[in-house]
Design a protein around this motif. Structure first.
Motif, PDB file in Angstrom:
ATOM      1  N   VAL A  70      54.357  75.107  -8.879  1.00 19.68           N
ATOM      2  CA  VAL A  70      55.626  75.805  -9.069  1.00 19.68           C
ATOM      3  C   VAL A  70      56.121  75.674 -10.506  1.00 19.68           C
ATOM      4  CG1 VAL A  70      57.224  73.935  -8.410  1.00 19.68           C
ATOM      5  CG2 VAL A  70      57.805  76.307  -7.901  1.00 19.68           C
ATOM      6  N   ASN A  71      55.717  74.602 -11.196  1.00 23.52           N
ATOM      7  CA  ASN A  71      56.154  74.416 -12.578  1.00 23.52           C
ATOM      8  C   ASN A  71      55.504  75.391 -13.556  1.00 23.52           C
ATOM      9  OD1 ASN A  71      57.915  71.819 -13.628  1.00 23.52           O
ATOM     10  ND2 ASN A  71      57.193  71.580 -11.522  1.00 23.52           N
ATOM     11  N   GLN A  72      54.460  76.105 -13.121  1.00 17.19           N
ATOM     12  CA  GLN A  72      53.891  77.123 -14.009  1.00 17.19           C
ATOM     13  C   GLN A  72      54.802  78.344 -14.115  1.00 17.19           C
ATOM     14  OE1 GLN A  72      50.317  79.250 -12.433  1.00 17.19           O
ATOM     15  NE2 GLN A  72      50.810  78.232 -10.486  1.00 17.19           N
ATOM     16  N   PHE A  73      55.769  78.459 -13.190  1.00 14.97           N
ATOM     17  CA  PHE A  73      56.656  79.624 -13.182  1.00 14.97           C
ATOM     18  C   PHE A  73      58.049  79.339 -13.720  1.00 14.97           C
ATOM     19  CE2 PHE A  73      53.765  80.036  -9.483  1.00 14.97           C
ATOM     20  CZ  PHE A  73      53.040  81.138  -9.909  1.00 14.97           C
ATOM     21  N   ALA A  74      58.401  78.075 -13.884  1.00 16.19           N
ATOM     22  CA  ALA A  74      59.740  77.720 -14.381  1.00 16.19           C
ATOM     23  C   ALA A  74      59.738  76.275 -14.858  1.00 16.19           C
ATOM     24  CB  ALA A  74      60.787  77.903 -13.280  1.00 16.19           C
ATOM     25  N   GLU A  75      60.682  75.983 -15.729  1.00 13.15           N
ATOM     26  CA  GLU A  75      60.882  74.603 -16.156  1.00 13.15           C
ATOM     27  C   GLU A  75      61.986  73.994 -15.300  1.00 13.15           C
ATOM     28  OE1 GLU A  75      62.525  72.175 -20.068  1.00 13.15           O
ATOM     29  OE2 GLU A  75      61.489  74.092 -20.364  1.00 13.15           O
ATOM     30  N   PHE A  76      61.712  72.854 -14.700  1.00 10.60           N
ATOM     31  CA  PHE A  76      62.675  72.224 -13.808  1.00 10.60           C
ATOM     32  C   PHE A  76      63.461  71.136 -14.528  1.00 10.60           C
ATOM     33  CE2 PHE A  76      60.205  74.507 -10.864  1.00 10.60           C
ATOM     34  CZ  PHE A  76      60.873  74.538  -9.639  1.00 10.60           C
ATOM     35  N   ASN A  77      64.738  71.019 -14.134  1.00  7.79           N
ATOM     36  CA  ASN A  77      65.565  69.971 -14.728  1.00  7.79           C
ATOM     37  C   ASN A  77      65.466  68.678 -13.913  1.00  7.79           C
ATOM     38  OD1 ASN A  77      67.271  70.163 -12.488  1.00  7.79           O
ATOM     39  ND2 ASN A  77      68.812  71.405 -13.536  1.00  7.79           N
ATOM     40  N   ARG A  78      66.307  67.725 -14.202  1.00  5.20           N
ATOM     41  CA  ARG A  78      66.234  66.402 -13.578  1.00  5.20           C
ATOM     42  C   ARG A  78      67.231  66.268 -12.423  1.00  5.20           C
ATOM     43  NH1 ARG A  78      70.718  63.785 -14.971  1.00  5.20           N
ATOM     44  NH2 ARG A  78      71.839  64.407 -16.861  1.00  5.20           N
ATOM     45  N   TYR A  79      67.685  67.361 -11.862  1.00  7.23           N
ATOM     46  CA  TYR A  79      68.697  67.297 -10.808  1.00  7.23           C
ATOM     47  C   TYR A  79      68.221  66.433  -9.638  1.00  7.23           C
ATOM     48  CZ  TYR A  79      71.958  68.511  -7.147  1.00  7.23           C
ATOM     49  OH  TYR A  79      72.880  68.444  -6.133  1.00  7.23           O
ATOM     50  N   THR A  80      69.077  65.533  -9.189  1.00  7.06           N
ATOM     51  CA  THR A  80      68.819  64.681  -8.032  1.00  7.06           C
ATOM     52  C   THR A  80      69.867  64.983  -6.966  1.00  7.06           C
ATOM     53  OG1 THR A  80      67.903  62.901  -9.395  1.00  7.06           O
ATOM     54  CG2 THR A  80      68.666  62.297  -7.188  1.00  7.06           C
ATOM     55  N   ASN A  81      69.418  65.313  -5.775  1.00  8.89           N
ATOM     56  CA  ASN A  81      70.359  65.671  -4.721  1.00  8.89           C
ATOM     57  C   ASN A  81      71.094  64.436  -4.217  1.00  8.89           C
ATOM     58  OD1 ASN A  81      71.665  67.357  -2.902  1.00  8.89           O
ATOM     59  ND2 ASN A  81      70.155  66.995  -1.297  1.00  8.89           N
ATOM     60  N   SER A  82      72.404  64.389  -4.454  1.00  8.36           N
ATOM     61  CA  SER A  82      73.245  63.266  -4.028  1.00  8.36           C
ATOM     62  C   SER A  82      74.518  63.823  -3.404  1.00  8.36           C
ATOM     63  CB  SER A  82      73.599  62.360  -5.213  1.00  8.36           C
ATOM     64  OG  SER A  82      72.433  61.886  -5.848  1.00  8.36           O
ATOM     65  N   PRO A  83      74.421  64.364  -2.197  1.00  9.75           N
ATOM     66  CA  PRO A  83      75.592  64.987  -1.582  1.00  9.75           C
ATOM     67  C   PRO A  83      76.655  63.967  -1.192  1.00  9.75           C
ATOM     68  CG  PRO A  83      73.776  64.910  -0.023  1.00  9.75           C
ATOM     69  CD  PRO A  83      73.230  64.451  -1.339  1.00  9.75           C
ATOM     70  N   ILE A  84      77.868  64.480  -1.044  1.00  7.41           N
ATOM     71  CA  ILE A  84      79.020  63.675  -0.645  1.00  7.41           C
ATOM     72  C   ILE A  84      79.489  64.184   0.724  1.00  7.41           C
ATOM     73  CG2 ILE A  84      81.439  63.154  -1.192  1.00  7.41           C
ATOM     74  CD1 ILE A  84      79.499  61.799  -3.070  1.00  7.41           C
ATOM     75  N   ALA A  85      79.920  63.257   1.573  1.00  6.80           N
ATOM     76  CA  ALA A  85      80.520  63.630   2.848  1.00  6.80           C
ATOM     77  C   ALA A  85      82.026  63.427   2.775  1.00  6.80           C
ATOM     78  CB  ALA A  85      79.937  62.793   3.977  1.00  6.80           C
ATOM     79  N   ASN A  86      82.771  64.442   3.230  1.00  6.37           N
ATOM     80  CA  ASN A  86      84.233  64.362   3.276  1.00  6.37           C
ATOM     81  C   ASN A  86      84.653  64.403   4.739  1.00  6.37           C
ATOM     82  OD1 ASN A  86      87.041  65.179   3.414  1.00  6.37           O
ATOM     83  ND2 ASN A  86      86.904  65.724   1.251  1.00  6.37           N
ATOM     84  N   TYR A  87      85.184  63.276   5.228  1.00  9.95           N
ATOM     85  CA  TYR A  87      85.667  63.206   6.609  1.00  9.95           C
ATOM     86  C   TYR A  87      87.179  63.035   6.580  1.00  9.95           C
ATOM     87  CZ  TYR A  87      86.514  61.498  11.347  1.00  9.95           C
ATOM     88  OH  TYR A  87      86.993  61.340  12.639  1.00  9.95           O
ATOM     89  N   ASN A  88      87.897  64.143   6.795  1.00 14.07           N
ATOM     90  CA  ASN A  88      89.366  64.121   6.782  1.00 14.07           C
ATOM     91  C   ASN A  88      89.918  63.447   5.530  1.00 14.07           C
ATOM     92  OD1 ASN A  88      89.703  65.438   9.288  1.00 14.07           O
ATOM     93  ND2 ASN A  88      89.366  63.521  10.400  1.00 14.07           N
TER      94      ASN A  88
END
Length: 368
Positions: A70-88
């Motif tokens: 997939v990297n032959q088609f685009a340059e990828f950044n260093r994004y790391t998925n770190s979602p947040i949960a909001n409970y009320n």
């Protein structure tokens, strides 16, 4: 022009197959009923921000070959998925980790966190979980289940957790470290400049013709008669005129807003895990690429019941639907000139790396 293949769907599966077929000198026609390529990974620029039109897409894999592919088609950044949960209004880190446990219980060591979870599991004493609720509680106890799983899951699937099968949650990611990285995969990132460019490059060969706004079913018999082979990535039950019944999905409704402020929520993905909030999450797209634009774009995701004509997103892979799909799958095997693939063609939720892997596997079989 004589074509070797008709590819129905310009998403990641169909485009990967088209790219590989063209590399082998095959002439390919790609059609898609939408007015754009790239399927659900389509990104469009709004206020200089690459907006994920069909929900958040984070590329992640442990497969080095897929990552390099997939990297032959685009340059990828260093994004790391770190979602947040909001409970009320209470904010927690996902996946469940030491930051989560400290916020919930005030514990600071893995031993304390493990003891708390085991204490809650023992108090309910569930040996044979009969549904999703019992399965989740038997894995992580009541506090995490009530605050971070129950409301979100029931919104997502449109059913009470006690009515959902336990196999939906066979295991839950629990980490006894202070690590907010959602995925364990070695390779992870977002393509700088958005995902659409990947499919654009896959389809740029002179041997590939693309026609958008073209519904396969408006000329199905003509297509079947005109092309020696078809790669079909639409709904498998629709291809066979729903003769065994209609497979079920969950759908989504997206509510987009462009805001005259630089930063709305401070994170790309915030999940709303309480039952009262009608949406499951808010995506703030600029944070996928560390944007500093003066405005921001957010998307609220509302799960919806699916009916024919709606966009199908999540297969309802319960016993009834899986048995029905098996009948369609067996029927598909009787049609050697039709290759079924992708999320809808295989009635299976795929991550992006899995879609590419599945397409390359079909390519290998087709051109062996």
């Amino acid at each position: 022009m004589k074509y070797d293949y008709l590819i129905v769907g310009a998403g990641l599966f169909g485009s990967t197959f088209a790219y590989e077929a063209a590399k082998r000198g095959k002439k390919v026609k790609v059609i898609d009923k939408r007015n754009h390529i790239a399927g659900n990974i389509y990104t469009e620029k709004v206020e200089g921000i690459n907006v994920h039109k069909y929900g958040a897409h984070i590329f992640h894999t442990n497969d080095k070959e897929i990552w390099e592919y997939v990297n032959q088609f685009a340059e990828f950044n260093r994004y790391t998925n770190s979602p947040i949960a909001n409970y009320n209004g209470e904010v927690y880190n996902l996946p469940f980790n030491m930051n989560t446990f400290n916020k919930l219980w005030g514990v600071t060591t893995p031993e304390e966190a493990k003891a708390k979870i085991e204490e809650q599991k023992a108090s309910v004493n569930i040996d044979q979980p009969k549904n999703l609720e019992e399965q989740a509680i038997s894995l992580i106890g009541t506090d995490i289940y009530i605050k971070l799983i129950k409301g979100y899951t029931e919104k997502q699937w449109g059913r009470k957790a006690t009515e959902l099968p336990n196999f939906i949650i066979k295991r839950l990611p629990v980490r006894f470290t202070y690590d907010n990285n959602y995925f364990n995969d070695k390779y992870q990132g977002i393509p700088t400049g958005g995902y659409t460019q990947i499919v654009e490059k896959m389809l740029e060969s002179e041997l590939i013709d693309v026609e958008l706004g073209k519904d396969f079913f408006e000329s199905k018999e003509e297509y079947l008669a005109s092309f020696p082979k078809i790669v079909y990535t639409g709904m498998i039950d629709q291809f066979f005129n729903y003769q065994f019944g209609t497979l079920e999905y969950r759908s989504l409704q997206f509510e987009n807003s462009t805001l005259d402020q630089e930063n709305y929520q401070g994170n790309a993905v915030v999940n709303y895990t309480d039952a009262e909030t009608p949406y499951t999450r808010i995506i703030e797209h600029k944070h996928f690429e560390f944007g500093n634009q003066p405005k921001t774009v957010i998307t609220k995701e509302y799960p919806r019941n699916w009916k024919k004509g709606d966009e199908p997103y999540y297969p309802m892979n319960d016993k009834r639907n899986n048995e029905m799909f098996k009948k369609y799958y067996d029927l598909a095997a009787e049609n050697p000139n039709i290759i079924f693939g992708g999320r809808l063609g295989m009635y299976k939720y795929y991550d992006m790396h899995q879609v590419i892997g599945a397409a390359l596997s079909v390519v290998k079989q087709e051109f062996k």
